[in-house]
Design a protein around this motif. Structure first.
Motif, PDB file in Angstrom:
ATOM      1  N   ASP A 274       0.833  -1.190   0.000  1.00 44.58           N
ATOM      2  CA  ASP A 274       0.000   0.000   0.000  1.00 44.58           C
ATOM      3  C   ASP A 274       0.877   1.253   0.000  1.00 44.58           C
ATOM      4  OD1 ASP A 274      -2.305   1.513   0.064  1.00 44.58           O
ATOM      5  OD2 ASP A 274      -2.554   1.387   2.238  1.00 44.58           O
ATOM      6  N   GLY A 275       0.530   2.193  -0.860  1.00 46.58           N
ATOM      7  CA  GLY A 275       1.231   3.474  -0.871  1.00 46.58           C
ATOM      8  C   GLY A 275       2.467   3.527  -1.735  1.00 46.58           C
ATOM      9  N   ARG A 276       2.921   2.404  -2.242  1.00 51.48           N
ATOM     10  CA  ARG A 276       4.112   2.403  -3.096  1.00 51.48           C
ATOM     11  C   ARG A 276       3.715   2.734  -4.535  1.00 51.48           C
ATOM     12  NH1 ARG A 276       7.576  -2.779  -5.288  1.00 51.48           N
ATOM     13  NH2 ARG A 276       8.991  -1.589  -6.582  1.00 51.48           N
ATOM     14  N   ARG A 277       4.449   3.640  -5.160  1.00 51.80           N
ATOM     15  CA  ARG A 277       4.198   3.962  -6.562  1.00 51.80           C
ATOM     16  C   ARG A 277       4.721   2.827  -7.421  1.00 51.80           C
ATOM     17  NH1 ARG A 277       5.945   6.208 -11.250  1.00 51.80           N
ATOM     18  NH2 ARG A 277       4.572   7.745 -12.244  1.00 51.80           N
ATOM     19  N   ARG A 278       3.852   2.223  -8.189  1.00 56.04           N
ATOM     20  CA  ARG A 278       4.243   1.062  -8.993  1.00 56.04           C
ATOM     21  C   ARG A 278       4.876   1.507 -10.305  1.00 56.04           C
ATOM     22  NH1 ARG A 278      -0.572  -0.438  -6.589  1.00 56.04           N
ATOM     23  NH2 ARG A 278      -1.825   0.282  -8.351  1.00 56.04           N
ATOM     24  N   PRO A 279       6.003   0.889 -10.683  1.00 53.43           N
ATOM     25  CA  PRO A 279       6.659   1.223 -11.956  1.00 53.43           C
ATOM     26  C   PRO A 279       5.747   0.892 -13.137  1.00 53.43           C
ATOM     27  CG  PRO A 279       8.134  -0.027 -10.533  1.00 53.43           C
ATOM     28  CD  PRO A 279       6.778  -0.099  -9.909  1.00 53.43           C
ATOM     29  N   PRO A 280       5.996   1.488 -14.296  1.00 55.29           N
ATOM     30  CA  PRO A 280       5.155   1.239 -15.482  1.00 55.29           C
ATOM     31  C   PRO A 280       5.029  -0.231 -15.853  1.00 55.29           C
ATOM     32  CG  PRO A 280       6.550   3.148 -15.850  1.00 55.29           C
ATOM     33  CD  PRO A 280       6.993   2.555 -14.541  1.00 55.29           C
ATOM     34  N   ALA A 281       6.107  -1.010 -15.722  1.00 58.22           N
ATOM     35  CA  ALA A 281       6.035  -2.425 -16.080  1.00 58.22           C
ATOM     36  C   ALA A 281       5.040  -3.165 -15.190  1.00 58.22           C
ATOM     37  CB  ALA A 281       7.413  -3.073 -15.979  1.00 58.22           C
ATOM     38  N   VAL A 282       5.024  -2.824 -13.918  1.00 55.56           N
ATOM     39  CA  VAL A 282       4.098  -3.465 -12.981  1.00 55.56           C
ATOM     40  C   VAL A 282       2.666  -3.046 -13.288  1.00 55.56           C
ATOM     41  CG1 VAL A 282       3.503  -3.763 -10.543  1.00 55.56           C
ATOM     42  CG2 VAL A 282       5.908  -3.570 -11.225  1.00 55.56           C
ATOM     43  N   GLU A 283       2.464  -1.767 -13.575  1.00 60.62           N
ATOM     44  CA  GLU A 283       1.130  -1.286 -13.935  1.00 60.62           C
ATOM     45  C   GLU A 283       0.647  -1.956 -15.224  1.00 60.62           C
ATOM     46  OE1 GLU A 283      -1.132   0.297 -12.547  1.00 60.62           O
ATOM     47  OE2 GLU A 283      -0.168   1.269 -10.855  1.00 60.62           O
ATOM     48  N   ALA A 284       1.551  -2.131 -16.169  1.00 60.87           N
ATOM     49  CA  ALA A 284       1.173  -2.788 -17.431  1.00 60.87           C
ATOM     50  C   ALA A 284       0.738  -4.226 -17.181  1.00 60.87           C
ATOM     51  CB  ALA A 284       2.342  -2.752 -18.412  1.00 60.87           C
TER      52      ALA A 284
END
Length: 296
Positions: A274-284
């Motif tokens: 919770d609260g961690r900004r997810r990198p683009p690869a993880v969001e993808a």
């Protein structure tokens, strides 16, 4: 202190081996050993305890790894965001996996993700739920699948319930219970139970479901591999209680018999810190996961 040294330390700790870490990192094993020793000299402490059979993390090493995980995650996120500006998708996806269940089959899911994003480095781990959550909290995992509700794990862990599945009794085709339309838990109280190992998220879900109906069973065989649980069940060495969809998966034939009264359905979720900004690869990966499950 160099970012490379932190990556090397993290890889050795993850594998418990300098050789396996070197293979993952695609560098020579002496280079890994040399950089970790330089880091230890700079910090003035031993981070890894070397034995003839395995490399263990010291107390100081655990502290260093906790910090290193966050530093590496931030560095990877920075690189990913810059790459994103140039229309590239790179970085690392560190994922905790579970056996294929229902519409979720991690292997083909990851294969399709790799085909779309070949520059993303994918790392997998399958262990107990407690260990997986510790890795999430230390930023050594980005996501994990689990047989639980996100809110049951802890305040610093968030996630999404993907779907749920019915628990059924699994038996060999020739088992006396295989032709029953339904079976009570009392009828299998004396049957040897084949179950996931203690601490596995599926085992925890099973124990919670049994506790909800006031039932108990005798565990005779344990394995951390769903394929092993299935194979032992198919050989008639005992029975198992698994998500009903397991019976339709490829593998040795087993028969799913409904349990009456029904056990609570078990949730299947994806978890993240919770609260961690997810990198683009993880969001993808998350976006692709949602799309595939919504279309299933």
């Amino acid at each position: 202190m160099e970012l490379r040294q932190l990556r090397y330390l993290s890889a050795v700790a993850r594998h418990g081996s300098f050789t396996l870490a070197a293979q993952e990192l695609h560098v020579a094993q002496p280079a890994v050993s040399q950089q970790v020793r330089r880091l230890e000299r700079e910090l003035g402490v031993e981070l890894l305890s070397r034995t003839t059979r395995r490399v263990l993390v010291t107390e100081a090493g655990e502290i260093a790894l906790s910090r290193a995980g966050r530093i590496i995650a931030d560095a990877d996120a920075l690189r990913a965001e810059i790459d994103e500006l140039h229309g590239l998708l790179r970085g690392t996806l560190a994922l905790g996996v579970i056996p294929a269940v229902g519409a979720l089959d991690p292997a083909p899911l990851l294969a399709r993700f790799r085909a779309r994003h070949p520059a993303v480095d994918i790392r997998l781990i399958e262990t107990t739920l407690a260990d997986t959550i510790d890795l999430l909290r230390a930023d050594r995992l980005d996501l994990c699948f689990a047989f639980c509700l996100p809110e049951s794990v802890g305040e610093d862990i968030a996630g999404e319930q993907l779907f749920d599945d019915e628990l059924a009794l699994m038996v060999a085709p020739g088992h006396p219970l295989a032709k029953r339309r339904r079976v009570s838990l009392a009828a299998v109280a004396d049957e040897p139970l084949i179950a996931p190992i203690t601490g596995a998220s599926l085992r925890l879900a099973l124990e919670e479901a049994l506790e909800a109906v006031g039932a108990s069973v005798r565990v005779s065989y344990e394995s951390n591999e769903a394929a092993t649980v299935r194979a032992l069940t198919a050989q008639g060495l005992g029975v198992s209680v698994l998500p009903r969809s397991f019976a339709s998966r490829p593998g040795p034939e087993i028969v799913a018999v409904p349990i009456a009264p029904k056990l609570p359905r078990i949730p299947i979720s994806v978890l993240y810190r919770d609260g961690r900004r997810r990198p683009p690869a993880v969001e993808a990966f998350l976006t692709g996961l949602r799309e595939e499950l919504s279309a299933a």
